[in-house]
Design an enzyme around this catalytic site. Structure first.
Site, PDB file in Angstrom:
ATOM      1  N   GLY A  43      40.308  52.889  35.198  1.00 29.15           N
ATOM      2  CA  GLY A  43      39.573  52.608  36.433  1.00 29.15           C
ATOM      3  C   GLY A  43      40.235  53.121  37.692  1.00 29.15           C
ATOM      4  CD  GLU A  98      44.259  47.348  37.962  1.00 32.34           C
ATOM      5  OE1 GLU A  98      43.897  48.512  37.735  1.00 32.34           O
ATOM      6  OE2 GLU A  98      44.303  46.475  37.080  1.00 32.34           O
ATOM      7  CG  ASP A  99      40.249  48.966  38.335  1.00 33.03           C
ATOM      8  OD1 ASP A  99      41.001  47.963  38.232  1.00 33.03           O
ATOM      9  OD2 ASP A  99      39.487  49.327  37.418  1.00 33.03           O
ATOM     10  CG  ASP A 102      37.913  39.561  37.854  1.00 27.70           C
ATOM     11  OD1 ASP A 102      37.373  38.942  38.770  1.00 27.70           O
ATOM     12  OD2 ASP A 102      37.459  39.577  36.693  1.00 27.70           O
ATOM     13  CG  PHE A 151      30.156  43.917  36.764  1.00 30.28           C
ATOM     14  CD1 PHE A 151      31.378  43.642  36.169  1.00 30.28           C
ATOM     15  CD2 PHE A 151      29.536  45.132  36.492  1.00 30.28           C
ATOM     16  CE1 PHE A 151      31.975  44.564  35.312  1.00 30.28           C
ATOM     17  CE2 PHE A 151      30.116  46.052  35.636  1.00 30.28           C
ATOM     18  CZ  PHE A 151      31.340  45.762  35.043  1.00 30.28           C
ATOM     19  CG  ASP A 158      34.055  51.080  32.923  1.00 24.91           C
ATOM     20  OD1 ASP A 158      34.837  50.285  33.497  1.00 24.91           O
ATOM     21  OD2 ASP A 158      33.847  51.039  31.696  1.00 24.91           O
ATOM     22  NE  ARG A 164      35.775  55.042  33.235  1.00 23.38           N
ATOM     23  CZ  ARG A 164      36.391  53.884  33.075  1.00 23.38           C
ATOM     24  NH1 ARG A 164      36.861  53.234  34.108  1.00 23.38           N
ATOM     25  NH2 ARG A 164      36.531  53.353  31.867  1.00 23.38           N
TER      26      ARG A 164
HETATM   27  P1  5GP Z   1      41.901  40.798  35.661  1.00 24.88           P
HETATM   28  O1  5GP Z   1      42.961  40.892  34.608  1.00 24.88           O
HETATM   29  O2  5GP Z   1      42.452  40.699  37.055  1.00 24.88           O
HETATM   30  O3  5GP Z   1      40.935  39.684  35.359  1.00 24.88           O
HETATM   31  O4  5GP Z   1      40.987  42.059  35.527  1.00 24.88           O
HETATM   32  C1  5GP Z   1      41.367  43.274  35.934  1.00 24.88           C
HETATM   33  C2  5GP Z   1      40.512  44.313  35.251  1.00 24.88           C
HETATM   34  O5  5GP Z   1      39.187  43.835  34.988  1.00 24.88           O
HETATM   35  C3  5GP Z   1      40.349  45.476  36.165  1.00 24.88           C
HETATM   36  O6  5GP Z   1      41.375  46.416  35.989  1.00 24.88           O
HETATM   37  C4  5GP Z   1      38.984  46.030  35.786  1.00 24.88           C
HETATM   38  O7  5GP Z   1      39.132  46.970  34.760  1.00 24.88           O
HETATM   39  C5  5GP Z   1      38.218  44.838  35.248  1.00 24.88           C
HETATM   40  N1  5GP Z   1      37.238  44.319  36.219  1.00 24.88           N
HETATM   41  C6  5GP Z   1      37.311  43.183  36.931  1.00 24.88           C
HETATM   42  N2  5GP Z   1      36.247  43.014  37.730  1.00 24.88           N
HETATM   43  C7  5GP Z   1      35.471  44.109  37.530  1.00 24.88           C
HETATM   44  C8  5GP Z   1      34.216  44.542  38.090  1.00 24.88           C
HETATM   45  O8  5GP Z   1      33.581  43.915  38.939  1.00 24.88           O
HETATM   46  N3  5GP Z   1      33.738  45.735  37.629  1.00 24.88           N
HETATM   47  C9  5GP Z   1      34.382  46.477  36.700  1.00 24.88           C
HETATM   48  N4  5GP Z   1      33.817  47.629  36.326  1.00 24.88           N
HETATM   49  N5  5GP Z   1      35.565  46.096  36.157  1.00 24.88           N
HETATM   50  C10 5GP Z   1      36.108  44.931  36.572  1.00 24.88           C
END
Ligand code: 5GP
Length: 174
Positions: A43, A98-99, A102, A151, A158, A164
């Site tokens: 991402g 990082e993208d 969350d 989301f 993606d 993407r």
């Molecule tokens: P975390 O471990 O903080 O819960 O999640 C991080 C990863 O979840 C991110 O690197 C990403 O790949 C994915 N992610 C979290 N929220 C979203 C979202 O709204 N859209 C997309 N496409 N990926 C997300």
């Protein structure tokens, strides 16, 4: 899910402007230092390229692929390394790019992993932040945009490895 289900959240121009600001902040904080950028695949690769092209420091690039989503829109909660770093980061000033943060599980895992590998310093730069979803208390040093609990796709984000390459960020309009 198809593209009609999504609405623009952050335009291409807004992203470009914010990246210029972030690059300036990073250059100031890392003045005179080499930066080892750890790009979190897949991402963050668009963000990593476009951000670091604006930074004048000497940069070395590492890539790590982590997975917690298993192709769904809800996190499974478990983080695993799909592709590991190529080179040692021992003694390096590491900037994770990082993208999105969350729940915080991915970043919590990665920061611990890089510290365990004896990085000199570890900072986080994230394009998007969803603080309302946090399970683990972790904060980024640099945040592009704070986003609502929706989301998102585009600019590296993606769904099932699609969308993407949209030049903007869009949200699922439910
Ligand atoms: P975390 O471990 O903080 O819960 O999640 C991080 C990863 O979840 C991110 O690197 C990403 O790949 C994915 N992610 C979290 N929220 C979203 C979202 O709204 N859209 C997309 N496409 N990926 C997300």
């Amino acid at each position: 899910m198809n593209l009609d289900d999504f609405k623009v959240l952050i335009s291409k121009e807004e992203i470009e402007n914010r990246l210029c600001e972030l690059a300036k902040e990073i250059e100031k904080d890392y003045e005179g230092k080499e930066i080892t950028v750890v790009c979190v695949m897949r991402g963050a690769c668009f963000f990593t390229v476009n951000l670091t092209l604006k930074i004048k420091n000497l940069i070395k690039y590492e890539f790590i692929e982590l997975s917690s989503y298993d192709d769904k829109t809800e996190s499974s909660g478990k983080v695993r390394i799909v592709n590991d770093l190529r080179n040692s980061i021992e003694g390096k000033d590491v900037l994770i790019v990082e993208d999105i943060i969350d729940t915080g599980r991915t970043m919590d895992f990665l920061v611990k992993y890089l510290k365990h590998k004896n990085a000199k310093s570890v900072k986080i730069c994230t394009l998007a932040d969803k603080p309302s979803r946090r399970v683990i208390d972790i904060k980024a040093d640099y945040v592009g945009f704070t986003v609502p609990n929706k989301f998102i796709i585009g600019y590296g984000f993606d769904v099932d490895n699609k969308y993407r390459n949209l030049p903007y960020i869009a949200y699922l309009d439910e």
